[in-house]
Design an enzyme around this catalytic site. Sequence first.
Site, PDB file in Angstrom:
ATOM      1  N   ARG A 112     -16.101  -2.058  67.144  1.00 28.47           N
ATOM      2  CA  ARG A 112     -15.341  -2.573  66.004  1.00 28.47           C
ATOM      3  C   ARG A 112     -15.035  -1.428  65.039  1.00 28.47           C
ATOM      4  O   ARG A 112     -15.551  -0.312  65.197  1.00 28.47           O
ATOM      5  CB  ARG A 112     -16.074  -3.726  65.320  1.00 28.47           C
ATOM      6  N   ARG A 133      -7.323  -6.747  69.661  1.00 33.72           N
ATOM      7  CA  ARG A 133      -7.497  -6.975  68.219  1.00 33.72           C
ATOM      8  C   ARG A 133      -6.123  -6.831  67.580  1.00 33.72           C
ATOM      9  O   ARG A 133      -5.656  -5.717  67.323  1.00 33.72           O
ATOM     10  CB  ARG A 133      -8.507  -5.997  67.602  1.00 33.72           C
ATOM     11  N   CYS A 177     -17.208  -4.083  53.721  1.00 32.48           N
ATOM     12  CA  CYS A 177     -17.285  -4.052  55.187  1.00 32.48           C
ATOM     13  C   CYS A 177     -17.918  -2.735  55.657  1.00 32.48           C
ATOM     14  O   CYS A 177     -18.856  -2.230  55.017  1.00 32.48           O
ATOM     15  CB  CYS A 177     -15.909  -4.281  55.794  1.00 32.48           C
ATOM     16  N   ASP A 211      -7.209  -1.189  58.217  1.00 30.85           N
ATOM     17  CA  ASP A 211      -6.874  -1.471  59.622  1.00 30.85           C
ATOM     18  C   ASP A 211      -5.408  -1.161  59.859  1.00 30.85           C
ATOM     19  O   ASP A 211      -5.036  -0.679  60.924  1.00 30.85           O
ATOM     20  CB  ASP A 211      -7.173  -2.929  59.963  1.00 30.85           C
ATOM     21  N   ASN A 255      -6.974  -4.979  55.524  1.00 28.79           N
ATOM     22  CA  ASN A 255      -8.359  -4.594  55.804  1.00 28.79           C
ATOM     23  C   ASN A 255      -9.209  -5.866  55.826  1.00 28.79           C
ATOM     24  O   ASN A 255      -8.688  -6.979  55.636  1.00 28.79           O
ATOM     25  CB  ASN A 255      -8.845  -3.598  54.737  1.00 28.79           C
ATOM     26  N   LYS A 256     -10.485  -5.709  56.043  1.00 27.82           N
ATOM     27  CA  LYS A 256     -11.401  -6.848  56.167  1.00 27.82           C
ATOM     28  C   LYS A 256     -11.178  -7.897  55.080  1.00 27.82           C
ATOM     29  O   LYS A 256     -10.968  -7.551  53.920  1.00 27.82           O
ATOM     30  CB  LYS A 256     -12.845  -6.317  56.109  1.00 27.82           C
ATOM     31  N   LYS A 263      -3.078   4.764  61.015  1.00 29.67           N
ATOM     32  CA  LYS A 263      -3.237   3.358  60.604  1.00 29.67           C
ATOM     33  C   LYS A 263      -1.920   2.837  60.002  1.00 29.67           C
ATOM     34  O   LYS A 263      -1.815   1.683  59.618  1.00 29.67           O
ATOM     35  CB  LYS A 263      -4.365   3.234  59.583  1.00 29.67           C
TER      36      LYS A 263
HETATM   37  C1  RUB Z   1     -13.730  -3.327  59.898  1.00 32.66           C
HETATM   38  C2  RUB Z   1     -12.907  -3.010  58.696  1.00 32.66           C
HETATM   39  C3  RUB Z   1     -12.823  -1.573  58.315  1.00 32.66           C
HETATM   40  C4  RUB Z   1     -11.560  -0.969  58.937  1.00 32.66           C
HETATM   41  C5  RUB Z   1     -11.518   0.535  58.809  1.00 32.66           C
HETATM   42  O1  RUB Z   1     -13.497  -4.646  60.350  1.00 32.66           O
HETATM   43  O2  RUB Z   1     -12.253  -3.840  58.128  1.00 32.66           O
HETATM   44  O3  RUB Z   1     -12.732  -1.444  56.929  1.00 32.66           O
HETATM   45  O4  RUB Z   1     -11.494  -1.308  60.307  1.00 32.66           O
HETATM   46  O5  RUB Z   1     -12.596   1.099  59.520  1.00 32.66           O
HETATM   47  P1  RUB Z   1     -14.148  -5.117  61.739  1.00 32.66           P
HETATM   48  P2  RUB Z   1     -12.607   2.639  59.928  1.00 32.66           P
HETATM   49  O6  RUB Z   1     -15.617  -4.938  61.625  1.00 32.66           O
HETATM   50  O7  RUB Z   1     -13.738  -6.546  61.882  1.00 32.66           O
HETATM   51  O8  RUB Z   1     -13.541  -4.264  62.821  1.00 32.66           O
HETATM   52  O9  RUB Z   1     -12.451   3.415  58.675  1.00 32.66           O
HETATM   53  O10 RUB Z   1     -13.957   2.827  60.567  1.00 32.66           O
HETATM   54  O11 RUB Z   1     -11.493   2.856  60.899  1.00 32.66           O
END
Ligand code: RUB
Length: 305
Positions: free
Chosen positions: A16, A59, A125, A194, A204-205, A230
């Site tokens: 994730r 996803r 998150c 995300d 994002n989350k 992203k």
């Molecule tokens: C994780 C989440 C993170 C982003 C960015 O959600 O929302 O803030 O994915 O993460 P989930 P990163 O647990 O549902 O995947 O900076 O590690 O890419």
Amino acid sequence: MNVDETVRAIKSMEIRGAGRIARAAAATLGELAVSKDWKSISEMRRDILNAKKELISSRPTAVSLMNGVQSTLKGFNECGTVKDAKALIIKNSEDFIKASNEAVTKIGIIGSRRIKDGAVIMTHCNSSAALECIKAAHRSGKKIKVYATESRPWRQGILTVNELAKEGIDVTLIIDGAVRSVMKKVDIVMVGADTITSNGAVINKIGTSQLALAANESHVPFVVCGETYKISPQSLFGDMVTIEERDIGEIVKKGEISGNVKVFNPVFDSTPAKYIDAIVTEAGIISPGSVYEIMMRQFGDITFE
Ligand code: RUB
């Protein structure tokens, strides 16, 4: 991991985080190219296309996944032989993973400069990009304190607090409902992404937009940390980002509620650009209004199918 295993691991949240799932998809395509011997390029095209579709759909909200796959397959359609196509995918996969990991390190260095000595930070998150900024600030000797939200229903906040505590950072876990009340003590909010859209909104989350609203009310800077992959090129054409909805079993146990109660479990939300003060990318800190420019620089030469 093969394609089925990676898809299963992403769907079940074993893998994730937007960056991690992108790297996992790139690695899986690389492994597929290494392990399989196709008799013809058309056979290879069919398999790679299927793998691409399956990986991307595992996803739907994180455009990082799509961009990781696209980067790994960049130039694939132009390859005339299986040998060339295999070499290209293997190289692209390695390049993407390396660049993605380096981007997180760069974001950490750049973002940490936004954190003042003595700062109180709130995060949501579990974002490697946001946490890298916090860790880099700590490593540079700044005395910081972090409030991390629990992030129901998967409680990724537990990962965050353990990760930060392991680094020796002063970290406090709060429930999601405590965000507005705790915001009064906070100097800066740092979250991950995300997907970043062409108009500077950040997906994002679920709950991220509540942090943004509370930060706005308390005049606390709201900073997003995310790699440039992203950014969603499709959003330029008005494509809406699909917000993933997950099983209601993540929220309620069987038999806990009456049969006629509906449960809704969206797992991401969108924070409009007007609530975002800065986006920390590996290319530097940008305002949400500059996303379009970065997008053209990054994706100008990619054709989307
Ligand atoms: C994780 C989440 C993170 C982003 C960015 O959600 O929302 O803030 O994915 O993460 P989930 P990163 O647990 O549902 O995947 O900076 O590690 O890419």
